[in-house]
Design an enzyme around this catalytic site. Structure first.
Site, short mmCIF file in Angstrom:
data_model
loop_
_atom_site.label_atom_id
_atom_site.label_comp_id
_atom_site.label_asym_id
_atom_site.label_seq_id
_atom_site.Cartn_x
_atom_site.Cartn_y
_atom_site.Cartn_z
N ASP A 247 1.01 -1.19 -0.03
CA ASP A 247 -0.02 0.21 0.07
C ASP A 247 0.85 1.34 0.09
O ASP A 247 1.78 1.17 0.67
CB ASP A 247 -0.93 0.06 1.30
CG ASP A 247 -2.03 1.06 1.10
OD1 ASP A 247 -3.36 0.73 0.48
OD2 ASP A 247 -1.83 2.27 1.39
N ASP A 287 -7.74 -3.06 -5.08
CA ASP A 287 -8.86 -2.55 -4.33
C ASP A 287 -8.91 -0.88 -4.36
O ASP A 287 -8.27 -0.54 -3.35
CB ASP A 287 -9.29 -3.14 -3.08
CG ASP A 287 -10.35 -2.79 -2.35
OD1 ASP A 287 -11.25 -1.96 -3.12
OD2 ASP A 287 -10.57 -2.93 -1.39
N CYS A 340 -15.49 -0.14 -3.67
CA CYS A 340 -16.59 -0.32 -3.10
C CYS A 340 -17.42 0.83 -3.32
O CYS A 340 -18.11 1.84 -2.34
CB CYS A 340 -16.40 -0.08 -1.42
SG CYS A 340 -15.51 1.16 -0.88
#
Length: 387
Positions: A247, A287, A340
């Site tokens: 990340d 993601d 999302c």
């Protein structure tokens, strides 16, 4: 605390938020200054605050204004509460309603007020969801389900459900993903339960779990390129894959090694400085940062702070992440893009744009998971390289 005192506390917190204090910080500040409040009191106050945040536009209309008191008045009217039993000044309850307050407030009629979305976002919502847009907007006004991911590396859904039931935590299978259980009773007992303490279950939305379960194959080398807190990395590792978490914000992965130990799985952590440009994997999962619109029930302030410029910035970031991540896909491997979000500009449009920029890639699957009683809204697309 009495019901009225809890409403007074929520009014105080909502006024802090209106002055610019982030929601979680406002709740924390209140809790630190209110040591008398028990766990049930804090939970009830939190529920009041989040219910208002989910329904901010309609509560403003029903309550006749934007102050904390007016917003709570609007929320309680929506719930058909007995206002005189709450606004009675007894036991730290709010002062009685004035004649002006009783007369103020209307039934929400504007679409943006009924849908509880910023007016500028309505066309994007309708374009993205078509005839499902209104239902999704109303779903986002309610509380999200509390869902567990069963650590299938160590137990089964049926076995852990039985163990949780012994401790007063009732669950039911979740239709969105086989590894998911939805808590139906006793959620506040979870963090002290033995299955949770021993890594048998973790809190994770079912749609998020489905992204990991959708990865086909066994013992694959997987790079979770935007790992964040590591929920999907842990889910992938529990399914038997060899997982590397990465990340840009390294601090977000700080507790991932400890969580992996608790879960009994192994995850390698790489930072942008340590991930080799030549490292390749069978699957690279992106993601990506997004509006979070599919999960606004959990973070409702997000729908009120999102701007058109910010949304444009997010889509640019999503494009950049896909372009960067593709270099780490091994020959014959797959690139998976997920958000999302329920917005088309962050989902299908990004998948189409990636293929247009990179014609050697083919999009083999696009899947939407709708906001529902079972899960948040999610999207994922899978790409493979043309031979």
């Amino acid at each position: 605390m009495t019901p009225g005192a809890r409403v007074s506390a929520a009014i105080e917190i909502l006024d802090m938020i209106a002055e610019g204090t982030p929601v979680e910080r406002a709740l924390t500040n209140w809790a630190r200054g209110s040591r008398f409040a028990g766990s049930k009191d804090r939970a009830a106050v939190r529920d009041h605050v989040f219910d208002v945040q989910r329904n901010l536009a309609s509560d403003r209309v029903r309550g006749g204004g934007a102050s904390g008191r007016q917003l709570m008045l609007g929320r309680l009217r929506a719930q058909n509460a007995d206002l005189d039993q709450i606004f009675n000044a007894a036991g730290h309850a709010p002062s009685p309603l004035s004649d002006a307050e009783r007369a103020a407030g209307q039934t929400p009629e504007a679409q943006s007020d009924q849908w509880n979305l910023p007016e500028w976002l309505i066309p994007e919502f309708e374009w993205s969801l078509g005839d499902r847009a209104e239902a999704a907007a109303h779903q986002l006004q309610n509380r999200a389900p509390i869902t567990l991911r069963v650590n299938v590396a160590r137990t089964t859904p049926s076995d852990v459900a039985a163990e949780l039931a012994i401790e007063g935590i009732e669950t039911q299978p979740n239709p969105v993903c086989d590894t998911a259980l939805t808590i139906t009773e006793g959620p506040r007992k979870l963090r002290n339960s033995q299955p949770y303490l021993h890594g048998m279950v973790e809190l994770q939305d079912a749609a998020s779990q489905a992204i990991a379960s959708n990865v086909q194959g066994s013992s694959l080398k997987v790079l979770d390129y935007c790992a964040g807190g590591g929920g999907k990395a842990l889910a992938l590792a529990a399914l038997g894959h060899q997982v590397t978490a990465h990340d840009l914000n390294v601090a977000r992965m700080s507790d991932l090694p400890d969580r992996a130990v608790r879960a009994g799985v192994q995850i390698m952590v790489e930072t942008p400085d340590t991930l080799s440009p030549d490292a390749v994997f069978d699957v690279v999962l992106c993601d990506a940062p997004c509006s979070g619109s599919g999960a606004w029930r959990r973070s409702p302030a997000g729908k009120w702070t999102l701007t058109q410029d910010a949304l444009s910035g997010l889509t640019k970031t999503q494009d950049e992440i896909l372009d960067q991540a593709q270099q780490h896909v091994a020959p014959g491997g797959q690139l998976v893009f997920a958000t999302c979000s329920v917005l088309r500009c962050e989902n299908e449009d990004r998948a189409d744009a990636f293929v247009a920029r990179n014609p050697v890639w083919n999009c083999t699957d696009q899947t939407r998971i709708s906001v529902s009683d079972a899960s948040d809204g999610f999207f994922h697309a899978t790409f493979s390289k043309l031979v």
